[in-house]
Enzyme design. Structure first.
Site, PDB file in Angstrom:
ATOM      1  N   ASP A  49      41.588 -33.338  97.556  1.00  0.00           N
ATOM      2  CA  ASP A  49      40.461 -32.626  98.139  1.00  0.00           C
ATOM      3  C   ASP A  49      40.992 -31.830  99.327  1.00  0.00           C
ATOM      4  O   ASP A  49      42.061 -32.155  99.875  1.00  0.00           O
ATOM      5  CB  ASP A  49      39.403 -33.631  98.589  1.00  0.00           C
ATOM      6  CG  ASP A  49      38.266 -32.989  99.349  1.00  0.00           C
ATOM      7  OD1 ASP A  49      37.675 -32.020  98.850  1.00  0.00           O
ATOM      8  OD2 ASP A  49      37.971 -33.459 100.461  1.00  0.00           O
ATOM      9  N   ASP A 109      38.760 -30.016 102.298  1.00  0.00           N
ATOM     10  CA  ASP A 109      38.035 -30.212 103.558  1.00  0.00           C
ATOM     11  C   ASP A 109      37.891 -31.688 103.896  1.00  0.00           C
ATOM     12  O   ASP A 109      37.325 -32.466 103.136  1.00  0.00           O
ATOM     13  CB  ASP A 109      36.647 -29.568 103.470  1.00  0.00           C
ATOM     14  CG  ASP A 109      36.730 -28.057 103.379  1.00  0.00           C
ATOM     15  OD1 ASP A 109      37.102 -27.432 104.381  1.00  0.00           O
ATOM     16  OD2 ASP A 109      36.437 -27.510 102.298  1.00  0.00           O
ATOM     17  N   GLU A 160      36.033 -30.713 108.547  1.00  0.00           N
ATOM     18  CA  GLU A 160      34.696 -31.295 108.689  1.00  0.00           C
ATOM     19  C   GLU A 160      34.329 -31.417 110.173  1.00  0.00           C
ATOM     20  O   GLU A 160      33.215 -31.092 110.587  1.00  0.00           O
ATOM     21  CB  GLU A 160      34.639 -32.675 108.020  1.00  0.00           C
ATOM     22  CG  GLU A 160      35.055 -32.692 106.574  1.00  0.00           C
ATOM     23  CD  GLU A 160      33.970 -32.187 105.636  1.00  0.00           C
ATOM     24  OE1 GLU A 160      33.069 -31.469 106.103  1.00  0.00           O
ATOM     25  OE2 GLU A 160      34.029 -32.503 104.442  1.00  0.00           O
ATOM     26  N   GLY A 169      22.172 -36.797 109.015  1.00  0.00           N
ATOM     27  CA  GLY A 169      22.070 -36.087 107.744  1.00  0.00           C
ATOM     28  C   GLY A 169      22.765 -34.745 107.726  1.00  0.00           C
ATOM     29  O   GLY A 169      22.515 -33.935 106.830  1.00  0.00           O
ATOM     30  N   ARG A 224      14.114 -22.300 112.980  1.00  0.00           N
ATOM     31  CA  ARG A 224      12.842 -22.969 113.286  1.00  0.00           C
ATOM     32  C   ARG A 224      12.844 -23.511 114.708  1.00  0.00           C
ATOM     33  O   ARG A 224      11.831 -23.451 115.417  1.00  0.00           O
ATOM     34  CB  ARG A 224      12.582 -24.096 112.294  1.00  0.00           C
ATOM     35  CG  ARG A 224      12.170 -23.622 110.910  1.00  0.00           C
ATOM     36  CD  ARG A 224      11.645 -24.778 110.069  1.00  0.00           C
ATOM     37  NE  ARG A 224      12.683 -25.781 109.806  1.00  0.00           N
ATOM     38  CZ  ARG A 224      13.501 -25.747 108.763  1.00  0.00           C
ATOM     39  NH1 ARG A 224      13.422 -24.739 107.895  1.00  0.00           N
ATOM     40  NH2 ARG A 224      14.393 -26.694 108.582  1.00  0.00           N
ATOM     41  N   ALA A 225      13.987 -24.033 115.134  1.00  0.00           N
ATOM     42  CA  ALA A 225      14.073 -24.618 116.479  1.00  0.00           C
ATOM     43  C   ALA A 225      14.038 -23.546 117.564  1.00  0.00           C
ATOM     44  O   ALA A 225      13.425 -23.739 118.617  1.00  0.00           O
ATOM     45  CB  ALA A 225      15.355 -25.445 116.599  1.00  0.00           C
ATOM     46  N   PRO A 250      43.666 -19.305 102.454  1.00  0.00           N
ATOM     47  CA  PRO A 250      44.160 -18.817 103.755  1.00  0.00           C
ATOM     48  C   PRO A 250      44.573 -19.938 104.709  1.00  0.00           C
ATOM     49  O   PRO A 250      45.531 -19.783 105.469  1.00  0.00           O
ATOM     50  CB  PRO A 250      42.970 -18.034 104.312  1.00  0.00           C
ATOM     51  CG  PRO A 250      42.181 -17.630 103.123  1.00  0.00           C
ATOM     52  CD  PRO A 250      42.330 -18.771 102.156  1.00  0.00           C
ATOM     53  N   ASP A 309      37.947 -37.769 100.734  1.00  0.00           N
ATOM     54  CA  ASP A 309      37.460 -38.276 102.017  1.00  0.00           C
ATOM     55  C   ASP A 309      35.962 -38.546 101.993  1.00  0.00           C
ATOM     56  O   ASP A 309      35.412 -39.013 102.994  1.00  0.00           O
ATOM     57  CB  ASP A 309      37.767 -37.289 103.146  1.00  0.00           C
ATOM     58  CG  ASP A 309      36.808 -36.105 103.154  1.00  0.00           C
ATOM     59  OD1 ASP A 309      36.163 -35.861 104.199  1.00  0.00           O
ATOM     60  OD2 ASP A 309      36.688 -35.444 102.118  1.00  0.00           O
TER      61      ASP A 309
END
Length: 222
Positions: free
Chosen positions: A10, A12, A19, A41, A60-61, A119, A168
């Site tokens: 994998d 990322d 991450e 979340g 929205r915030a 890249p 991961d």
């Protein structure tokens, strides 16, 4: 027992800790508006891009006057600045070198697009190590869908029994298993270790164990 001929990684969070830089860039962008990101979340239970949902939440915030284009440009520039100094995750370079010494073939199977993966590996000088790249923009489904692993195996010309996956995330382990692969998991810092009970081998870091021992453990559990 079929011999292991290839390792499929994998990208990322496994080969490179993008991450953490992703989360950091969103924290930073929320702070530019005097706000604090709700991190619960944040990481989706699947591969692929969920940026639209994250920008919608920020819009929205912030409310009236939010400029998504400016927000994206600012956050992307910040993250690129951080990435300029980002290398392979701890222990990974040693694993890749050991794999090359052992004559093992190397591949990447990522839900991210090739325009993201390639890249980064070019920048660190590691792209040439990988015989195969299989990326999210080449398949219809993202992890836990096994499509990207199936593509990697097809390009390698190998059966699942001849390769081992390294992941991961729990949904990455699911994808590897769905493709018939054995899977070594190195949990990312944002997911409870208990979520990886289905991994064939679980490690705290690539820096804690040499590759030959990891592969011996994979063989022993099967």
């Amino acid at each position: 027992m079929v011999a292991i001929e290839a390792l499929i990684f994998d990208f990322d969070g496994l080969l490179m800790d993008t991450e953490t830089t992703l989360l950091d860039s969103w924290r930073w962008e929320w702070r530019q508006h005097g706000l604090t990101l709700d991190e619960s979340g944040f990481f989706a239970p699947h591969g692929g891009d969920v940026s639209d949902l994250r920008y919608a939440e920020l819009a929205r915030a912030v409310g009236a006057g939010y400029d998504r284009a400016a927000s994206h440009a600012r956050r992307s520039a910040y993250r690129e600045e951080v990435h300029a100094a980002l290398g392979l995750a701890p222990g990974i370079a040693s694993w890749l070198a050991e794999a090359e010494r052992r004559g093992l073939r190397l591949a990447v199977a990522s839900s991210s697009p090739s325009t993201w993966v390639r890249p980064h590996l070019e920048r660190t000088g590691d792209l040439a190590r990988f015989e195969v790249l299989a990326c999210g923009d080449e398949v219809a489904g993202h992890k836990p869908d096994p499509a990207v692993y199936q593509l990697a195996l097809s390009r390698l010309g190998l059966s699942p029994e001849q390769a081992v996956a390294f992941e991961d995330s729990p949904h990455g382990v699911d994808a590897a298993h769905a493709a018939g692969l054995r899977c070594v998991a190195i949990p990312n810092p944002f997911t409870p270790e208990s979520s990886y009970a289905h991994a064939d081998v679980l490690l705290p870091s690539a820096a804690t164990t040499i590759l030959s021992e990891v592969l011996s453990r994979v063989v022993r559990v099967h």
